[in-house]
Enzyme design. Structure first.
Site, PDB file in Angstrom:
ATOM      1  N   GLU A  37      59.982  44.470  45.560  1.00 54.23           N
ATOM      2  CA  GLU A  37      58.490  45.034  46.567  1.00 54.23           C
ATOM      3  C   GLU A  37      58.359  45.776  47.123  1.00 54.23           C
ATOM      4  O   GLU A  37      57.347  46.966  47.861  1.00 54.23           O
ATOM      5  CB  GLU A  37      58.179  43.884  47.958  1.00 54.23           C
ATOM      6  CG  GLU A  37      59.137  43.732  48.529  1.00 54.23           C
ATOM      7  CD  GLU A  37      58.372  43.347  49.839  1.00 54.23           C
ATOM      8  OE1 GLU A  37      58.679  43.107  51.169  1.00 54.23           O
ATOM      9  OE2 GLU A  37      57.969  41.490  49.445  1.00 54.23           O
TER      10      GLU A  37
ATOM     11  N   GLU B  27      44.431  31.008  36.570  1.00 48.41           N
ATOM     12  CA  GLU B  27      43.016  29.486  36.743  1.00 48.41           C
ATOM     13  C   GLU B  27      41.548  29.923  36.201  1.00 48.41           C
ATOM     14  O   GLU B  27      40.705  28.977  35.365  1.00 48.41           O
ATOM     15  CB  GLU B  27      43.182  28.614  38.309  1.00 48.41           C
ATOM     16  CG  GLU B  27      44.596  28.073  38.184  1.00 48.41           C
ATOM     17  CD  GLU B  27      44.798  28.124  38.865  1.00 48.41           C
ATOM     18  OE1 GLU B  27      43.278  27.907  40.320  1.00 48.41           O
ATOM     19  OE2 GLU B  27      45.529  26.693  40.035  1.00 48.41           O
TER      20      GLU B  27
END
Length: 275
Positions: free
Chosen positions: A112, A81
């Site tokens: 992960e 963004e």
């Protein structure tokens, strides 16, 4: 036996499936109200990290986020963004998630748990000591994130973290630990709830503050935002009208000519000053 992580502790509520809709909503809202106060307690830690990021970016450095699952998605979201909001290059703030972009939509098994993959991912972007790395992990125990910040620190890179447990393994590895202890989740262990909200608030604060300090905001306006749709063009026209005290037609002309709110305002003011 070690104490259970705060993020894994049992919810203070039980028999959720027996609650009415309004009770479910009210109780979640009650828990959410505590999050901003938790963030307030760690503002000094956020300030120190922001100052280091700003210092590095002034000298051409970048900001990296790494995370897995919800935490990784929040980092990628914040990074993605920045270009449309502040008109910065796509490679100034970079978000990486364990398992790659595919993991943004679907969980990637065991991604992960790889302690070496984060550093490999970061090397693809040629990360250096001119940059800053923030590891995001609600538990503070995610191997992908811990491995990444540990390797980065060994290479002289400033590191920070955003976690929701006190004195986690991740916090102990970084220069700037931000610990948002929001307490047990409404649904036990569901860290996309309060923990995710807290992390999102802090990410907003970090990137917004850095961008303001870098001059990407004027007054309170996003004068460098990308004009990528009609709504944003209209917002840009309104900004120019308000700043220059011109009518809508003139503002449209200036924006069409310069394709930049800042440039339209600066050029107009410069021309008037020279007349």
């Amino acid at each position: 036996m070690k104490n259970k992580l705060t993020t894994e502790q049992a919810s203070g509520y039980n028999d959720l499936e027996k609650m009415s809709t309004v009770d479910l909503l009210s109780n979640m809202n009650k828990e959410d109200k505590t999050v901003a106060y938790t963030v307030e307690k760690v503002l000094p830690s956020i300030e120190k990290l922001v100052e280091d990021i700003y210092s590095k970016m002034k000298s051409g450095g970048r900001l990296f986020y790494i995370g897995a699952g919800t935490s990784g998605r929040l980092g990628v979201l914040d990074a993605s963004e920045c270009p449309p909001t502040y008109g910065v290059p796509d490679n100034l703030v970079i978000g990486l998630i364990a398992g790659g972009d595919m993991a943004l939509r679907k969980a990637v098994e065991n991604a992960e748990d790889d302690t070496e993959m984060a550093w490999k991912d970061l090397q693809e972007y040629n990360i250096t000591k001119n940059d800053v790395l923030i590891g995001i992990a609600a538990s503070g125990t995610t191997p992908y994130v811990i491995g990444g910040v540990t390797a980065a620190k060994k290479h002289g890179i400033i590191t920070g973290c955003i976690t929701c447990n006190k004195n986690s393994p991740l916090s102990l590895e970084v220069d700037h630990p931000i610990e948002l202890v929001v307490g047990p989740e409404f649904v036990t262990g569901s860290t996309r709830m309060k923990a995710g909200t807290a992390q999102k608030l802090v990410l907003n604060m970090i990137s917004t503050t850095v961008m303001i300090k870098l001059g990407r905001v004027r007054g309170n306006k996003m004068v460098n935002m990308q004009l990528s749709n009609k709504k944003l063009v209209k917002r840009g026209v309104d900004m120019i009208m308000n700043e220059l005290k011109v009518d809508e037609e003139k503002a449209n002309q200036l924006l069409s000519k310069h394709q930049s709110i800042r440039e339209a305002i600066d050029t107009f003011n410069l021309n008037n000053k020279n007349e």
